[in-house]
Design a protein around this motif. Sequence first.
Motif, PDB file in Angstrom:
ATOM      1  N   THR A 262       0.795  -1.224   0.000  1.00 50.43           N
ATOM      2  CA  THR A 262       0.000   0.000   0.000  1.00 50.43           C
ATOM      3  C   THR A 262       0.828   1.274   0.000  1.00 50.43           C
ATOM      4  O   THR A 262       0.330   2.336  -0.371  1.00 50.43           O
ATOM      5  N   ARG A 278      -0.961  -4.021   3.543  1.00 50.34           N
ATOM      6  CA  ARG A 278      -2.170  -4.118   4.348  1.00 50.34           C
ATOM      7  C   ARG A 278      -2.225  -5.465   5.064  1.00 50.34           C
ATOM      8  O   ARG A 278      -1.799  -6.490   4.539  1.00 50.34           O
ATOM      9  N   ASN A 305      -7.211  -3.413   6.160  1.00 52.76           N
ATOM     10  CA  ASN A 305      -6.780  -3.208   4.773  1.00 52.76           C
ATOM     11  C   ASN A 305      -6.439  -1.750   4.480  1.00 52.76           C
ATOM     12  O   ASN A 305      -6.030  -1.426   3.364  1.00 52.76           O
ATOM     13  N   ARG A 307      -4.638   1.818   4.154  1.00 53.07           N
ATOM     14  CA  ARG A 307      -3.259   2.234   3.914  1.00 53.07           C
ATOM     15  C   ARG A 307      -2.736   2.984   5.133  1.00 53.07           C
ATOM     16  O   ARG A 307      -3.302   3.995   5.552  1.00 53.07           O
TER      17      ARG A 307
END
Length: 436
Positions: A262, A278, A305, A307
């Motif tokens: 990410t 992530r 998940n 960033r």
Amino acid sequence: MDIDADLALPNESEINQNDDTNIETNVATEAELYQYPKLFSSKTLLELCNSSWSRSYNAKNNIQPYLRGCKWSPDGTCCLTVVNNDGVHVTELPKDLYFGSVNPERKIDVLDSVIHVKEAGLVYDFCWYPGMNSNVPETCCWLTTRQNAPVQMWDAFDGSLRGSYRGFNAVDEMEPALSVTFNPEGTKIVAGYKKFLRTFDVDRPGRDFGEHKINSPASCLVTDRNLLAIGSWNTTISLFNMSESGNYKSIGKMHGHTGGVTHIKFTPDGLKLVSGARKDHRLLVWDIRYYRRPLNILSRVVDTNQRIYFDVSPCGKYLVTGGTDGVIKVWDIDSVNWSESVDVTEVSKDNATFRFPLHNDCCNSISIHPLRPILATGSGQYHFNDPVSALEDSVMDNDNVASLDKDVSINSDMKYSSNAENSLVFWWIGDLPNIT
């Protein structure tokens, strides 16, 4: 042609000696003019300014204005912030923080956005123009790429749209870029898509672009000199050599993350690359000269998940990262040589030099000021409502407690929290001379 003795040209040895003297004088002068300050020397952070966002009274529960990234401008005068469901904000640094130190008793400033661009849809990526200087209005701009929209350039003085850069697929459909950045010179825009890299000339908005096919979606990009690194959701990092004409030559791939990459960033010397993914609690440090395996592995908390940004100080000495637990971790190269080889027996050990529990919510945004000892942090994440608590509240409101199904329970794997904190905070990370 006769030359007067007083105007005679110096010989070669005199020229070389004068050149060496001039170079040494210029270097000394530059060193005297500016030296990057020491960071975290007092081991204490002082809050300078803050700004927060909250959902309006009539907004739906799924409308949550949490932060999704903050970045200092290259000249350090303002900070660019992306807020979920609330577009892009530009916040100025108070002028009393331009020079000198700060008093520990300084009042905390509550900041308002000087520019607010109300962009609809999810903003995938954003970046400043690398040569941005507030004294030159033409250079004051930033790029965004968002859902169902082209790459757009915005003016940092009035928030107006300067131009759009559109990428089209094989069936002539406009598709949004997943990531975007400038080349180091600021003459070209590199946009990452699901299957292509597309290069636009900054001076030519529209649909004229160069195209290079890639094997996996470009979730994040970073450039340094003639190098381009591309992180992907398939857990790999690809390294390319960029030419001035916009062509790309593959150098190799890096494997090591367990989740989609990410965020990636080069160190100031351009020899190392730091990457985060992530649902991966590791930051990987790579030597781009020997990229077959990570050079070092650092630990942080990333449970979602989302960033989670990190940053490397301009002096290259400090690595700072946020985490979903709200704790800021700092690695000092003098205490923990995070840029050298890893000891495989201590991979799981938390060897951070400093830990600062600054936020009660996820700290997803980190940005170190390019000139001053100031750190910008942003907090927030999407919070799901607990359906069982909502059901209990509904039953209690109806005075019908007996109708509540007592067998209803919360899955232990599901964690619901209403402890939301959506704020942008500036911290002083330099010396505090009068602190007691």
